[in-house]
Scaffold this motif. Sequence first.
Motif, PDB file in Angstrom:
ATOM      1  N   LYS A 144     -91.068  31.745  55.624  1.00 32.91           N
ATOM      2  CA  LYS A 144     -91.329  31.210  56.950  1.00 32.91           C
ATOM      3  C   LYS A 144     -92.614  31.772  57.550  1.00 32.91           C
ATOM      4  O   LYS A 144     -93.178  31.186  58.463  1.00 32.91           O
ATOM      5  N   ALA A 145     -93.063  32.908  57.097  1.00 35.03           N
ATOM      6  CA  ALA A 145     -94.250  33.544  57.663  1.00 35.03           C
ATOM      7  C   ALA A 145     -95.494  32.738  57.328  1.00 35.03           C
ATOM      8  O   ALA A 145     -95.597  32.115  56.278  1.00 35.03           O
ATOM      9  N   ALA A 158    -105.445  43.199  61.250  1.00 34.78           N
ATOM     10  CA  ALA A 158    -104.943  42.604  62.489  1.00 34.78           C
ATOM     11  C   ALA A 158    -103.719  41.746  62.209  1.00 34.78           C
ATOM     12  O   ALA A 158    -102.738  41.769  62.961  1.00 34.78           O
ATOM     13  N   ALA A 159    -103.751  40.985  61.110  1.00 35.37           N
ATOM     14  CA  ALA A 159    -102.599  40.160  60.747  1.00 35.37           C
ATOM     15  C   ALA A 159    -101.379  41.020  60.457  1.00 35.37           C
ATOM     16  O   ALA A 159    -100.250  40.684  60.842  1.00 35.37           O
ATOM     17  N   GLU A 160    -101.607  42.151  59.783  1.00 34.77           N
ATOM     18  CA  GLU A 160    -100.492  43.062  59.474  1.00 34.77           C
ATOM     19  C   GLU A 160     -99.899  43.645  60.756  1.00 34.77           C
ATOM     20  O   GLU A 160     -98.681  43.783  60.876  1.00 34.77           O
ATOM     21  N   ALA A 161    -100.763  43.966  61.738  1.00 43.28           N
ATOM     22  CA  ALA A 161    -100.279  44.511  63.007  1.00 43.28           C
ATOM     23  C   ALA A 161     -99.422  43.489  63.748  1.00 43.28           C
ATOM     24  O   ALA A 161     -98.387  43.832  64.334  1.00 43.28           O
ATOM     25  N   LEU A 162     -99.818  42.221  63.719  1.00 42.65           N
ATOM     26  CA  LEU A 162     -99.047  41.177  64.388  1.00 42.65           C
ATOM     27  C   LEU A 162     -97.688  40.980  63.718  1.00 42.65           C
ATOM     28  O   LEU A 162     -96.664  40.828  64.388  1.00 42.65           O
ATOM     29  N   VAL A 163     -97.686  40.983  62.381  1.00 44.38           N
ATOM     30  CA  VAL A 163     -96.426  40.815  61.645  1.00 44.38           C
ATOM     31  C   VAL A 163     -95.482  41.973  61.942  1.00 44.38           C
ATOM     32  O   VAL A 163     -94.272  41.783  62.122  1.00 44.38           O
ATOM     33  N   ASN A 164     -96.024  43.203  62.008  1.00 43.88           N
ATOM     34  CA  ASN A 164     -95.194  44.377  62.320  1.00 43.88           C
ATOM     35  C   ASN A 164     -94.572  44.271  63.706  1.00 43.88           C
ATOM     36  O   ASN A 164     -93.499  44.824  63.955  1.00 43.88           O
ATOM     37  N   VAL A 167     -94.683  39.013  65.294  1.00 44.59           N
ATOM     38  CA  VAL A 167     -95.455  37.772  65.461  1.00 44.59           C
ATOM     39  C   VAL A 167     -95.975  37.376  64.086  1.00 44.59           C
ATOM     40  O   VAL A 167     -97.088  37.719  63.696  1.00 44.59           O
ATOM     41  N   ASP A 168     -95.151  36.640  63.316  1.00 41.41           N
ATOM     42  CA  ASP A 168     -95.495  36.349  61.927  1.00 41.41           C
ATOM     43  C   ASP A 168     -95.735  34.866  61.655  1.00 41.41           C
ATOM     44  O   ASP A 168     -95.892  34.473  60.503  1.00 41.41           O
ATOM     45  N   THR A 169     -95.772  34.041  62.703  1.00 39.98           N
ATOM     46  CA  THR A 169     -96.038  32.612  62.509  1.00 39.98           C
ATOM     47  C   THR A 169     -97.069  32.146  63.530  1.00 39.98           C
ATOM     48  O   THR A 169     -97.281  32.784  64.570  1.00 39.98           O
ATOM     49  N   PHE A 170     -97.692  30.998  63.227  1.00 39.92           N
ATOM     50  CA  PHE A 170     -98.661  30.420  64.164  1.00 39.92           C
ATOM     51  C   PHE A 170     -97.977  30.043  65.471  1.00 39.92           C
ATOM     52  O   PHE A 170     -98.562  30.199  66.551  1.00 39.92           O
ATOM     53  N   ALA A 171     -96.742  29.551  65.393  1.00 39.78           N
ATOM     54  CA  ALA A 171     -96.027  29.133  66.596  1.00 39.78           C
ATOM     55  C   ALA A 171     -95.795  30.316  67.538  1.00 39.78           C
ATOM     56  O   ALA A 171     -95.986  30.212  68.759  1.00 39.78           O
ATOM     57  N   ASN A 187    -101.901  49.057  70.311  1.00 33.74           N
ATOM     58  CA  ASN A 187    -100.777  49.947  70.034  1.00 33.74           C
ATOM     59  C   ASN A 187    -100.647  50.232  68.545  1.00 33.74           C
ATOM     60  O   ASN A 187    -100.221  51.309  68.143  1.00 33.74           O
ATOM     61  N   GLU A 188    -101.007  49.272  67.715  1.00 34.91           N
ATOM     62  CA  GLU A 188    -100.879  49.445  66.264  1.00 34.91           C
ATOM     63  C   GLU A 188    -101.926  50.419  65.733  1.00 34.91           C
ATOM     64  O   GLU A 188    -101.623  51.292  64.943  1.00 34.91           O
TER      65      GLU A 188
END
Length: 227
Positions: A144-145, A158-164, A167-171, A187-188
């Motif tokens: 789903k990611a 930056a993508a890894e920080a969002l997933v952590n 926030v792992d999808t465009f939606a 914060n990350e």
Amino acid sequence: MYAIVEIAGQQFKVAKDQRVFVNRMEGKEGDSISFDKVLLTGDGDNITVGAPAIDGALVGAKINRHLKGNKVIVFKKKRRKGYRVKNGHRQALTEILIGDITIDGKKKSDSKKSEPKKEDKKAAPKAAPKKEESKKAAPKKSAKADDLKKIEGAGPKAAEALVNAGVDTFAKLSKKSSEEIKEILTNESSSLAHLDPETWPKQAKLAADGKWDELKQLQDDLNGGKA
């Protein structure tokens, strides 16, 4: 002996006593650090490949100094609009000295894997299906990611920080404000504080709706994710 290791969101081929320049890291000069995201090690004809990282492998290093890289000129122009912007950028870097490369953790991981087999035979066979269910559930989450690196201005770190942060999808990213995204990045890691996510929600909305042509047209007018 050499290793391929991920440091500050980038991959490097390193060996003992090698000096490497990486993106600015936290810590003082002279501090000892280690990296556990070792993707591959090689010692002569013996090559060990991780999946994706080698369990228990470590690359030790020491921070030599903090510095700035050479100046890079960024020039942006829009035809027939009289728009020209010229900026200079010097990347914040850290020089590190590579120390020992160890893969001793392999023996520990092998022994840990052998212990549960004995317990499964003697104790409850019900425990085995639970592990299988957890393994089957993991790919569903990753399926789903979305690849957030497709957002202009968002790199691997930056993508890894969002997933952590979940926030792992465009939606999900499209529903966040630029201020909320900025807070997640800061914060990350302090090394992400310089990023400007002002256009990220708009880009994510187009990606979530499958409007890839409109997204490409928008990104052509951006400079590192900035309007």
